[in-house]
Motif scaffolding. Structure first.
Motif, PDB file in Angstrom:
ATOM      1  N   ASP A 175       6.031  -2.164   4.617  1.00 42.95           N
ATOM      2  CA  ASP A 175       7.088  -1.215   5.001  1.00 42.95           C
ATOM      3  C   ASP A 175       8.305  -1.928   5.583  1.00 42.95           C
ATOM      4  N   LEU A 176       8.114  -3.159   5.969  1.00 39.61           N
ATOM      5  CA  LEU A 176       9.192  -3.921   6.605  1.00 39.61           C
ATOM      6  C   LEU A 176       9.872  -4.774   5.534  1.00 39.61           C
ATOM      7  N   THR A 214       0.849  -1.196   0.000  1.00 39.17           N
ATOM      8  CA  THR A 214       0.000   0.000   0.000  1.00 39.17           C
ATOM      9  C   THR A 214       0.884   1.246   0.000  1.00 39.17           C
ATOM     10  N   GLU A 273       6.557  -2.541  13.234  1.00 40.16           N
ATOM     11  CA  GLU A 273       6.307  -1.155  12.838  1.00 40.16           C
ATOM     12  C   GLU A 273       7.587  -0.436  12.439  1.00 40.16           C
ATOM     13  N   LYS A 275       1.227  -3.134   8.453  1.00 39.97           N
ATOM     14  CA  LYS A 275       1.770  -2.367   7.317  1.00 39.97           C
ATOM     15  C   LYS A 275       3.099  -3.041   6.999  1.00 39.97           C
TER      16      LYS A 275
END
Lengths: 178, 415
Positions: free
Chosen positions: B114-115, B18, B58, B111
């Motif tokens: 992002d990792l 995303t 995160e 999310k």
């Protein structure tokens, strides 16, 4: 009623000394995680960073709260509604608060102190702005309420980062001294 | 005591990546939808806010601090549970039961796109002295998060200077699946059928990202990752956020909403010793026992109409059904083959598509499962609607290498 203490007052044995650690008598385990992230910054910060490349500071307006927010956000944390429009702001502002740091990141003393603080950006609502460095002045000149202006990196060196502004310097009468 | 109701649910679309949204905006979307669904203003009506998140997923230290704005909790009671979404539901449940809070919002999200090094974070959850050294650094997964096998260690940390191939931490699933198949007589083909079913169910779930029309052979022919686990047996990771709003029964009546009741929950953790702990999802057994007792469920197989169980790996769905007491040991695969786990069967399981169909959304798993149960009990599930469902169970597992799970029971009538 006090309970009977089950723990001995002192544990039996010998205290560990620095020598034991130096002589590697203490067992340790060591690991370095290889963790990497790449965060998508979303519409608000994308535009903000892009505009920094152009030497501009942009905020978002929440009509309901009559608030101009910078750095911009797509929603307003006060009323919880989405923000409404983009607003170009000046690259000047006033010092909201500051500190003079005599230590570097490793907590070593440095000769030239680092001037750091919060700038309220002109055109945004009161107390809206960001944290940055100050320069072009002596530490003793820095004060709350001081009018400051952004010093930008040359256009070709800007990369869409808050560090495209090098620091904020005092606004001088008759324009900024080069 | 106060009965606890679900008065609102909201979620984002679930996508393998995303890049168009920041994680804050992502959370905002799910929460705003839930508040609209509940007909409340979070700035006035919600008494307490809970987010479920794990710092390493995160990429923030003390992630809690970054939460309030986007869930409407600035300068309000707000806290983060380092656990699955159902752990958050449990906390909210207790806050309402005590009478301290009337309305509590729970948010959980993934999310994970992002990792970049998901495998390394999983590995970092292994015991540093004993278990981590035998596993090791792994290649970056691609954006869809499918794990890769091994890579050369950059430099050995301790010991010899010889470069060694190291193993991906998901090998644990291989160990457990091997054990499960042997113990119950379940076959790899039967596990493959779980994948086929869930990916098919996902077609009828608008927010699922991994729907596919595949055959058992496709799963069987997919590469072995950690034998007997094949690549299609693994739920690929996904981004998604879910928010659920709970309220006391009294408050729900005042608001005039038609509530679904959270009638029981349970949670449990096993010992972290990977080599000595049970391989039969004991965490699910204990958590279910607690939840059943709270909800007054005596015969779970008879009383429960619909279940969403954790299926981060195909065999996990069958294993969890058995641990939850919904099937005898080895019976889950038979129920599957008889069609009983289908949307039209007697024990519809993972009608949302499960994690195999929706995607593995990490700490949001429990809320994704709860979302499906609430949607079904409300009768809002559209083409995948299970008729006449009154009692539903959502179960989650925190994934490799944890032995932690949670169960929530939702009912149409208050108990």
């Amino acid at each position: 009623m006090a309970k009977k203490q089950a723990m001995p007052k002192s544990a039996p044995g010998t205290h560990v000394s620095t020598k034991d650690i130096v002589n590697k008598k203490i067992a340790y385990t060591w690991w370095e995680p290889e963790v990497q992230y790449s965060w998508s910054v979303g519409p608000a910060m994308s535009r903000f960073l892009e505009e920094l490349k152009n030497g501009k500071i942009v905020g978002r307006k929440c009509r309901k709260c009559r608030r101009v927010i910078v750095p911009p956000r797509m929603f307003c944390e006060h009323c919880y509604g989405p923000t409404d429009e983009w607003v170009y702001l000046k690259d000047t502002g006033s010092v909201e608060t500051y500190s003079i740091s005599y230590l570097d990141a490793d907590a070593r003393r440095i000769k030239e102190p680092i001037l750091v603080g919060v700038v309220s950006i002109d055109g945004a609502s009161p107390k809206h702005g960001f944290m940055h460095y100050f320069g072009g002045m002596k530490p003793e000149e820095l004060h709350i309420g001081m009018k400051v202006k952004a010093v930008w990196k040359p256009k070709e060196e800007r990369e869409g980062s808050i560090r495209d502004i090098i620091y904020f310097e005092p606004v001088k009468k008759g324009g900024r001294k080069k | 005591m106060n009965k606890v109701c679900v008065i609102g649910v909201g979620h984002t679309d679930f996508n393998s990546m995303t890049p168009d949204m920041e994680w804050k905006e992502f959370m905002y979307e799910a929460c705003q939808k839930a508040y609209v669904d509940a007909g409340i203003d979070p700035r006035k009506d919600v008494d307490s806010f809970i987010t479920c998140a794990e710092d390493y997923y995160e990429g923030f230290g003390i992630f809690d601090e970054f939460v309030p704005d986007q869930i409407g909790a600035t300068l309000r009671p707000c806290g983060t549970v380092c656990g699955d979404g159902i752990h958050g539901l449990g906390n909210a449940f207790m806050q309402i039961k005590t009478g301290l809070m009337d309305i509590v919002a729970i948010e959980a999200h993934s999310k994970v796109s992002d990792l970049l090094t998901f495998g390394d974070v999983v590995l970092f959850a292994f015991d540093p002295v004993f278990e981590r050294p035998i596993s090791g650094p792994v290649e970056r997964p691609n954006f869809a998060g499918s794990p890769s096998y091994t890579k050369k260690a950059p430099k050995p940390l301790i010991g010899s200077s010889k470069e060694t191939e190291r193993i991906h931490p998901y090998f644990l699933a291989g160990l457990e699946m091997q054990h499960y198949l042997r113990k119950t007589g379940t076959t790899e083909e039967q596990c493959a059928k779980v994948v086929v079913k869930n990916k098919k169910n996902a077609f009828r779930n608008p927010y699922a990202d991994y729907e596919a029309r595949i055959r058992v052979e496709d799963v069987m022919e997919s590469e072995y990752m950690f034998k007997p686990v094949k690549s299609l047996d693994i739920a690929p990771t996904v981004d998604g956020a879910v928010c659920i709003v709970l309220a006391s029964h009294k408050k729900a009546k005042e608001l005039g909403v038609d509530p679904i009741y959270l009638s029981g929950f349970g949670y449990c953790s096993e010992t972290p010793w990977l080599s000595t702990r049970g391989m039969d999802a004991g965490y699910a057994k204990v958590a279910a026992k607690m939840a059943y007792k709270m909800a007054g469920i005596k015969k779970p197989r008879k009383e429960i109409d619909i279940v969403e169980v954790d299926d981060k790996f195909s065999y996990k769905e069958l294993q969890h059904l058995e641990s939850l007491g919904l099937a005898r040991s080895g019976e889950a695969a038979e129920l599957l083959e008889e069609g009983e786990l289908d949307v039209k069967g007697s024990l519809p399981t993972n009608t949302s598509g499960g994690l195999l169909g929706v995607g593995n959304c990490l700490e949001a798993t429990g809320l994704q499962k709860s979302l499906e149960i609430v949607t079904q009990l409300r009768g809002h599930a559209g083409k995948r609607q299970v008729p006449d469902c009154e009692v539903g169970l959502a179960q989650s597992w925190r994934g490799i290498p944890t032995g932690t799970g949670a169960v929530a029971i939702f009912t149409r009538e208050g108990r």
